[in-house]
Design a protein around this motif. Structure first.
Motif, short mmCIF file in Angstrom:
data_model
loop_
_atom_site.label_atom_id
_atom_site.label_comp_id
_atom_site.label_asym_id
_atom_site.label_seq_id
_atom_site.Cartn_x
_atom_site.Cartn_y
_atom_site.Cartn_z
N CYS A 131 -17.10 43.66 12.39
CA CYS A 131 -16.74 42.40 13.03
C CYS A 131 -17.69 41.31 12.58
N PRO A 132 -17.33 40.04 12.81
CA PRO A 132 -18.22 38.95 12.42
C PRO A 132 -19.60 39.03 13.05
N SER A 133 -19.66 39.51 14.30
CA SER A 133 -20.96 39.62 14.96
C SER A 133 -21.88 40.60 14.25
N ALA A 134 -21.31 41.65 13.69
CA ALA A 134 -22.14 42.60 12.93
C ALA A 134 -22.71 41.93 11.70
N THR A 135 -21.88 41.13 11.02
CA THR A 135 -22.36 40.41 9.84
C THR A 135 -23.51 39.48 10.21
N LEU A 136 -23.35 38.71 11.28
CA LEU A 136 -24.42 37.78 11.69
C LEU A 136 -25.67 38.53 12.09
N ALA A 137 -25.52 39.63 12.85
CA ALA A 137 -26.69 40.36 13.32
C ALA A 137 -27.52 40.89 12.15
N VAL A 138 -26.87 41.54 11.19
CA VAL A 138 -27.60 42.16 10.09
C VAL A 138 -28.17 41.10 9.15
N ASP A 143 -28.85 31.39 1.72
CA ASP A 143 -27.54 31.18 1.10
C ASP A 143 -26.71 32.46 1.10
N ASP A 144 -27.36 33.59 0.88
CA ASP A 144 -26.64 34.87 0.90
C ASP A 144 -26.16 35.20 2.31
N ALA A 145 -26.99 34.90 3.30
CA ALA A 145 -26.59 35.15 4.69
C ALA A 145 -25.38 34.29 5.06
N LEU A 146 -25.39 33.04 4.64
CA LEU A 146 -24.26 32.16 4.93
C LEU A 146 -23.01 32.58 4.17
N ASP A 147 -23.18 32.99 2.92
CA ASP A 147 -22.03 33.44 2.13
C ASP A 147 -21.39 34.68 2.74
N ALA A 148 -22.19 35.55 3.35
CA ALA A 148 -21.65 36.78 3.93
C ALA A 148 -20.63 36.47 5.02
N LEU A 149 -20.82 35.36 5.75
CA LEU A 149 -19.89 35.00 6.81
C LEU A 149 -18.52 34.60 6.26
N LEU A 150 -18.48 34.19 5.00
CA LEU A 150 -17.23 33.72 4.41
C LEU A 150 -16.20 34.84 4.27
N ALA A 151 -16.64 36.11 4.36
CA ALA A 151 -15.68 37.21 4.35
C ALA A 151 -14.72 37.12 5.53
N TRP A 152 -15.14 36.46 6.60
CA TRP A 152 -14.32 36.36 7.82
C TRP A 152 -13.51 35.08 7.88
N GLY A 153 -13.98 34.05 7.21
CA GLY A 153 -13.27 32.78 7.23
C GLY A 153 -13.99 31.79 6.36
N GLU A 211 -6.70 28.95 11.35
CA GLU A 211 -6.67 29.77 10.14
C GLU A 211 -7.92 29.52 9.31
N GLY A 212 -8.72 30.56 9.14
CA GLY A 212 -9.92 30.46 8.32
C GLY A 212 -11.10 29.77 8.98
N LEU A 213 -11.00 29.42 10.28
CA LEU A 213 -12.08 28.71 10.97
C LEU A 213 -12.57 29.51 12.17
#
Length: 265
Positions: free
Chosen positions: A3-10, A23-33, A122-124
């Protein structure tokens, strides 16, 4: 998927401890939107994190990361609450209500704040920061314990379904499962994420996809309301075990990043 929360936590933990670039942490969130915004869910969060309230022009995840560092965040904790199981949420209040609506959240225990994601277009995605109503008690399940419990739940659920005669394979189920797994976001994890955490997350994803198919409209040929109710009861322990495995895998990764930073001279 998780889930998105897992991405943010890690990723936030890896960044806070110097194991990942922002930048890598921010890019990882883009998998969700493709777009993410951040708002405060209450006055305390607005003041402490310097965030706008809902209804005002939102902030960005860059500002959230900066606020976490400025406030001295050192760890994060994934929670996956459901009705009847709100462990780790720190009591009632707006944060608990929001986390139950979304089924996920990230806690920053030492700060006394939590964050919930919500898809609003959508995507947000909108991330809302809340102050916890009461301090969240520590919640920790060892990864080995959670993995063992998942294995047991798979075995027990399979046996229960066979007993209920609702586990018959339906045509095309393998293709449905493959399609469901392919449709999941392709997630990146920081370098140094424990291999066992990744393996448990992958296994939980696969079992979660099977569980979703089992809960479809006509799963396993369960034709009566009573059979459907029995099926739900049989599968509930497996759903609980999947959530526990995901929490344990993510929280173990967070712990490893913190420990690695502590050992760095």
């Amino acid at each position: 998927m998780c889930c998105p929360s897992a991405t943010l936590a890690v990723w936030s933990s890896a960044w806070l401890h110097g194991a990942a670039a922002s930048d890598d942490a921010l890019d990882a969130l883009l998998a969700w939107g493709e777009a993410h915004e951040v708002v405060a869910g209450d006055d305390a969060a607005a003041e402490r994190f310097d965030l706008p309230p809902s209804g005002r022009r939102p902030a960005t995840p860059v500002q959230l990361l900066a606020a976490l560092r400025a406030n001295g965040a050192t760890t994060a904790q994934l929670v996956l609450p459901v009705p009847g199981d709100v462990r780790g949420l720190g009591g009632g209040g707006p944060f608990t209500e929001a986390a139950l609506r979304t089924g996920e959240a990230v806690l920053f225990p030492e700060l006394g704040y939590g964050v919930t994601p919500l898809p609003i277009a959508e995507g947000l995605w909108r991330w809302t920061v809340y102050r916890l109503a009461t301090p969240a008690p520590p919640e920790y399940t060892g990864l080995a314990e959670a993995e063992h419990a998942l294995t047991d739940a798979i075995r027990d659920s399979a046996g229960a379904l066979q007993t209920l005669d609702v586990a018959r394979e339906r045509p095309g189920v393998r293709a449905e499962l493959s399609a469901r797994l392919r449709s999941s976001p392709r997630l990146d994890w920081p370098g140094g994420t424990p291999g066992r955490s990744l393996r448990v997350l992958q296994r939980a994803e696969e079992i979660g996809a099977i569980l979703a198919l089992a809960n479809a409209d006509d799963p396993g040929g369960a034709l009566s309301a009573s059979a459907a109710l029995q099926r739900a009861d049989a599968l509930r322990p497996l759903a609980d075990a999947i959530r526990a495995a995901r929490r344990a895998a993510v929280n173990e990764a967070v712990r490893v990043f913190a420990d690695q930073a502590d050992r760095t001279p």
